[in-house]
Design an enzyme around this catalytic site. Structure first.
Site, PDB file in Angstrom:
ATOM      1  N   HIS A 132      37.924  35.737  41.234  1.00 14.77           N
ATOM      2  CA  HIS A 132      39.059  34.947  41.721  1.00 14.77           C
ATOM      3  C   HIS A 132      40.212  34.994  40.732  1.00 14.77           C
ATOM      4  CE1 HIS A 132      38.237  31.520  39.032  1.00 14.77           C
ATOM      5  NE2 HIS A 132      36.970  31.548  39.423  1.00 14.77           N
ATOM      6  N   CYS A 144      32.249  32.433  37.117  1.00 11.25           N
ATOM      7  CA  CYS A 144      32.870  33.537  37.852  1.00 11.25           C
ATOM      8  C   CYS A 144      33.561  34.511  36.903  1.00 11.25           C
ATOM      9  CB  CYS A 144      33.904  32.970  38.832  1.00 11.25           C
ATOM     10  SG  CYS A 144      33.209  31.838  40.052  1.00 11.25           S
TER      11      CYS A 144
END
Length: 170
Positions: A132, A144
């Site tokens: 992201h 992430c």
């Protein structure tokens, strides 16, 4: 042909022939077998790019051959290890613990779902491992991999069904 974009624990990713800045988990990286829900660590390993979400009110459709879905305010992701929907896209309202994908801070304006702990999901071994957008200061993620908007769009443009993000220690 298989494409691999390698993210290094030191905070960079090899994008085509360039080294670009990235953010990984606030707690660093950890072997995928030792990954646990909420540990703030990015799992070491090679993770396929599955599909992409984007905020249609903020961005045009990203240029990619991967499947793309427009986000809406009722999109979420289940991170409740006790739920049958663990590590899956859900619609809100949702009774179990979840992340909202429609966020004000912009980090989920583009979200690429990585194929970590998804076939089938093992409860408690980590959920919502995404590629992201990074915060301006590249502060750590919840586990992430995060890139600038320009770099994430560049990566998606060259990605296909045989593309992986590899997270390595060094």
């Amino acid at each position: 042909m298989v494409k691999i974009f390698t993210a290094y624990a030191e905070g960079f990713l090899v994008l085509n022939s360039d080294k670009v800045r990235c953010a990984l988990g606030k707690g660093g990286v950890i072997p995928a077998a030792d990954k646990r829900e909420g540990d703030l660590r990015s799992p070491l390993g090679m993770w396929p790019l599955k599909y992409v979400f984007y905020r249609p009110d903020r961005l045009p459709v990203p240029e990619t051959v991967l499947p793309v879905k427009a986000l809406s305010p009722d999109d979420g992701w289940c991170d409740d290890a006790g739920s049958e929907s663990y590590n899956q896209h859900v619609k809100l309202p949702f009774d179990g613990s979840h992340e909202k994908l429609w966020r004000e801070d912009g980090v989920y304006d583009i979200v690429c779902v990585l194929g970590h702990n998804d076939d089938p999901p093992v409860k408690g071994l980590g959920s919502a491992i995404f590629l992201h957008l990074a915060r301006e200061d590249y502060s750590g993620t919840e586990g992430c991999v995060a890139l600038s908007q320009a770099h994430l769009l560049e990566l998606l443009k060259s990605a296909d069904a045989e593309t992986y993000v590899e997270i390595v220690r060094d």
